[in-house]
Structure formats: structure tokens, C-alpha cells
Motif scaffolding. Sequence first.
Motif, PDB file in Angstrom:
ATOM      1  N   ILE A 118       0.523  -0.967   0.120  1.00  0.00           N
ATOM      2  CA  ILE A 118      -0.506  -0.376   0.257  1.00  0.00           C
ATOM      3  C   ILE A 118       1.186   1.118  -0.506  1.00  0.00           C
ATOM      4  CG2 ILE A 118      -1.788   1.213   1.045  1.00  0.00           C
ATOM      5  CD1 ILE A 118      -2.471  -1.445   2.451  1.00  0.00           C
ATOM      6  N   THR A 119       0.309   2.232  -0.843  1.00  0.00           N
ATOM      7  CA  THR A 119       1.883   3.635  -1.365  1.00  0.00           C
ATOM      8  C   THR A 119       0.992   4.644  -0.856  1.00  0.00           C
ATOM      9  OG1 THR A 119       2.761   1.934  -2.129  1.00  0.00           O
ATOM     10  CG2 THR A 119       3.456   4.446  -2.655  1.00  0.00           C
ATOM     11  N   ILE A 120       1.275   5.120  -0.372  1.00  0.00           N
ATOM     12  CA  ILE A 120       0.353   6.795  -0.362  1.00  0.00           C
ATOM     13  C   ILE A 120       1.285   7.713  -0.915  1.00  0.00           C
ATOM     14  CG2 ILE A 120      -1.111   6.710   0.701  1.00  0.00           C
ATOM     15  CD1 ILE A 120       0.250   8.557   2.734  1.00  0.00           C
ATOM     16  N   THR A 121       1.245   9.265  -2.153  1.00  0.00           N
ATOM     17  CA  THR A 121       2.689   9.519  -2.642  1.00  0.00           C
ATOM     18  C   THR A 121       2.078  11.927  -3.008  1.00  0.00           C
ATOM     19  OG1 THR A 121       3.905   7.652  -3.668  1.00  0.00           O
ATOM     20  CG2 THR A 121       4.275  10.308  -4.428  1.00  0.00           C
ATOM     21  N   HIS A 122       2.769  11.784  -2.410  1.00  0.00           N
ATOM     22  CA  HIS A 122       2.639  13.157  -2.771  1.00  0.00           C
ATOM     23  C   HIS A 122       3.837  13.750  -3.744  1.00  0.00           C
ATOM     24  CE1 HIS A 122       2.627  17.374  -2.764  1.00  0.00           C
ATOM     25  NE2 HIS A 122       1.279  17.963  -2.413  1.00  0.00           N
ATOM     26  N   THR A 123       3.724  14.686  -4.866  1.00  0.00           N
ATOM     27  CA  THR A 123       5.076  15.250  -5.588  1.00  0.00           C
ATOM     28  C   THR A 123       4.559  15.927  -5.570  1.00  0.00           C
ATOM     29  OG1 THR A 123       4.900  12.828  -6.627  1.00  0.00           O
ATOM     30  CG2 THR A 123       5.532  14.458  -7.641  1.00  0.00           C
ATOM     31  N   ALA A 124       4.961  17.605  -5.844  1.00  0.00           N
ATOM     32  CA  ALA A 124       5.232  18.592  -6.107  1.00  0.00           C
ATOM     33  C   ALA A 124       5.833  19.306  -7.527  1.00  0.00           C
ATOM     34  CB  ALA A 124       5.434  19.588  -4.868  1.00  0.00           C
ATOM     35  N   HIS A 125       4.941  19.761  -8.511  1.00  0.00           N
ATOM     36  CA  HIS A 125       5.174  20.057  -9.628  1.00  0.00           C
ATOM     37  C   HIS A 125       5.915  21.254  -9.830  1.00  0.00           C
ATOM     38  CE1 HIS A 125       2.305  16.918 -10.758  1.00  0.00           C
ATOM     39  NE2 HIS A 125       1.384  17.401 -10.748  1.00  0.00           N
ATOM     40  N   SER A 126       5.899  22.184  -8.521  1.00  0.00           N
ATOM     41  CA  SER A 126       6.715  23.104  -8.846  1.00  0.00           C
ATOM     42  C   SER A 126       6.922  23.517  -7.315  1.00  0.00           C
ATOM     43  CB  SER A 126       5.842  24.869  -9.434  1.00  0.00           C
ATOM     44  OG  SER A 126       4.291  24.779  -9.218  1.00  0.00           O
ATOM     45  N   ARG A 127       7.965  24.946  -7.200  1.00  0.00           N
ATOM     46  CA  ARG A 127       7.688  25.747  -5.946  1.00  0.00           C
ATOM     47  C   ARG A 127       6.062  26.908  -5.354  1.00  0.00           C
ATOM     48  NH1 ARG A 127      12.700  26.224  -7.733  1.00  0.00           N
ATOM     49  NH2 ARG A 127      14.434  25.575  -5.793  1.00  0.00           N
ATOM     50  N   GLU A 128       5.382  26.623  -7.023  1.00  0.00           N
ATOM     51  CA  GLU A 128       3.848  27.683  -6.725  1.00  0.00           C
ATOM     52  C   GLU A 128       3.074  27.490  -5.493  1.00  0.00           C
ATOM     53  OE1 GLU A 128       1.592  28.422 -10.224  1.00  0.00           O
ATOM     54  OE2 GLU A 128       3.663  29.265 -11.353  1.00  0.00           O
ATOM     55  N   GLY A 129       3.405  26.223  -5.147  1.00  0.00           N
ATOM     56  CA  GLY A 129       1.271  25.565  -3.591  1.00  0.00           C
ATOM     57  C   GLY A 129       2.576  25.706  -2.923  1.00  0.00           C
ATOM     58  N   PHE A 130       3.839  25.965  -2.740  1.00  0.00           N
ATOM     59  CA  PHE A 130       4.416  26.085  -1.308  1.00  0.00           C
ATOM     60  C   PHE A 130       4.492  27.899  -0.989  1.00  0.00           C
ATOM     61  CE2 PHE A 130       7.690  22.437  -3.255  1.00  0.00           C
ATOM     62  CZ  PHE A 130       6.943  21.679  -2.122  1.00  0.00           C
ATOM     63  N   ALA A 131       4.607  28.323  -2.201  1.00  0.00           N
ATOM     64  CA  ALA A 131       4.389  30.151  -1.704  1.00  0.00           C
ATOM     65  C   ALA A 131       3.049  30.225  -1.803  1.00  0.00           C
ATOM     66  CB  ALA A 131       4.532  30.636  -3.599  1.00  0.00           C
ATOM     67  N   ALA A 132       2.353  29.917  -2.964  1.00  0.00           N
ATOM     68  CA  ALA A 132       0.894  30.459  -2.521  1.00  0.00           C
ATOM     69  C   ALA A 132       0.182  29.814  -0.970  1.00  0.00           C
ATOM     70  CB  ALA A 132      -0.028  29.466  -3.293  1.00  0.00           C
ATOM     71  N   GLY A 133       0.906  28.788   0.103  1.00  0.00           N
ATOM     72  CA  GLY A 133       0.482  28.596   1.011  1.00  0.00           C
ATOM     73  C   GLY A 133       0.862  29.744   2.190  1.00  0.00           C
ATOM     74  N   ALA A 134       1.963  29.870   1.505  1.00  0.00           N
ATOM     75  CA  ALA A 134       3.101  30.704   2.800  1.00  0.00           C
ATOM     76  C   ALA A 134       1.973  32.086   2.590  1.00  0.00           C
ATOM     77  CB  ALA A 134       4.245  30.877   2.260  1.00  0.00           C
ATOM     78  N   VAL A 135       1.758  32.548   1.534  1.00  0.00           N
ATOM     79  CA  VAL A 135       0.703  33.822   1.500  1.00  0.00           C
ATOM     80  C   VAL A 135      -0.449  33.847   1.929  1.00  0.00           C
ATOM     81  CG1 VAL A 135       0.167  35.369  -0.192  1.00  0.00           C
ATOM     82  CG2 VAL A 135       2.474  34.693  -0.828  1.00  0.00           C
ATOM     83  N   ILE A 136      -1.043  32.575   2.057  1.00  0.00           N
ATOM     84  CA  ILE A 136      -2.409  32.337   2.598  1.00  0.00           C
ATOM     85  C   ILE A 136      -1.880  32.701   3.718  1.00  0.00           C
ATOM     86  CG2 ILE A 136      -4.653  30.207   2.534  1.00  0.00           C
ATOM     87  CD1 ILE A 136      -3.714  30.128  -0.301  1.00  0.00           C
ATOM     88  N   ALA A 137      -1.400  31.527   4.123  1.00  0.00           N
ATOM     89  CA  ALA A 137      -0.670  31.938   5.618  1.00  0.00           C
ATOM     90  C   ALA A 137      -0.887  33.024   6.648  1.00  0.00           C
ATOM     91  CB  ALA A 137       0.357  30.856   6.454  1.00  0.00           C
TER      92      ALA A 137
END
Length: 238
Positions: free
Chosen positions: A200-219
Motif C-alpha cells: 500500500i503506497t501513498i505519494t505526494h508529488t509537487a510539480h513546482s514551488r508555487e504550491g508552497f509559495a501560495a500557501g505561505a501567502v495564505i498563512a
Amino acid sequence: MKIALIGYGKMGQAIDAIATAKGHEIVLRIDANNQHLLEKEHLSQADVAIEFTTPETAYHNVLKCFEAHVPVVSGTTGWLDKLPEVQALCISQEQAFLHATNFSIGVNIFFEVNKKLAALMAGQSQYDVQMEEIHHTHKKDAPSGTALTLAEQVLASVPRKTAWSNDVSSEPAILSIISKRIDPAPGTHTITYTSAIDDITITHTAHSREGFAAGAVIAAVWLQGKTGVFTMRDVLNL
């Protein structure tokens, strides 16, 4: 919202682009060449600071924000041995501090999935569990902060695992975390439960830094006007 960016590497630049596109103003950009600006007279121009630097400087940077009474969002990892001290100072001084090992909304949902799966697997001793994380070659810490959060969640729920190791271990009680550094990968985290019958495998793959950056601005937007110690679970109401 007026933002002070402490750390202007690739992540700081991505945050700058997203924040500016959303109509926020970057009033201060701190990098290795202008550390002298990290003082109250300059920081106090900002409504909030976003800190993405290095494990060696993060503690000092956060305290400088406290001195200026500026709420601070920090995403630096590798210095978390000092996190309890910073949290205690934040509370005693009535400051605002939000730290996350990962600001991506997808990753924070992935954290919740990981906790649920670990709880389900707690009594299934026929399964061993192992982790892998892949980042770009400029990633300074290994395992990644995100991997450590995932590992801590597994250790909290799976009693047959009592500690983690940043290599492949043959000890049944050790959770192996395999760290790979491959360009240009922005971040992939995988948890695999293996038995003789199935995986059983679960994986998260980021495609770019945009998700991290957008979340930081939301925070940062969310942190305005608050006092206390927070995480992305508070921001996303998870």
C-alpha cells in the motif's frame, strides 16, 4: 498587506511573485547581502514577515521579528530543536508565530491522509513501512522537514516502529527514510507499507514551488491580527 521577505532565494522569489500578483506589497527583501536591514526600524514597516532562510539563521531571524512585534510565518526546516524555545517566547511575549514544514495545501491534506493510514495499519503487524523523499540538489537538510513530519505521524500511530533512520535499516523497530537529491525535483514524498501479499503506497508529488509559495501567502494573510503559536492545520481548519 505589507510583507517583509526574509530570505530571497528561489522560494522567496516565488512568494514575491505570488504575493505581488495578489495585490500585496513587498516592503522589505532580506538576503545574504543586506542582513543589516533585519532590524526593528525596517521590519516595523511590514504587517507580517515570511521567513525562508537557513537552519543556521532562522532562530535569529524569528527573534528579530518578535523584537519588532511583527507576526512571522516561517518555513525554514532543520532548526526545529529550538522550536519549543521560540514557541515559549512567542507566548510569553504575546507575539504571533506560525511554522510549517510545508505550506502546500495538498501536502497538509496528505499529512491527514498519512495519519489516517498509519492508524489503520497500527494493528497490521504483517506490514513493514518505509519512506522515501526526493528533492533538488540544493536542499540543505535531509531528511526534509516534510519527511520528518510524516515520520513522526507514523511513529505516533504504529507501535512497532520506535525511531527513524535516514538510511535503509534492517532493524524491525526502525522506520527507514531514504533521501534522494535529484534535479529539478521540487519534492516527492512516498510512504509504503509492504507485506508478503501486497503493498500500500501513498505519494505526494509537487510539480513546482508555487504550491508552497501560495500557501505561505495564505498563512501570512491569516496570521494578521492574531497572537499565539499556529500551524497550517489552524489555517486550513484541519
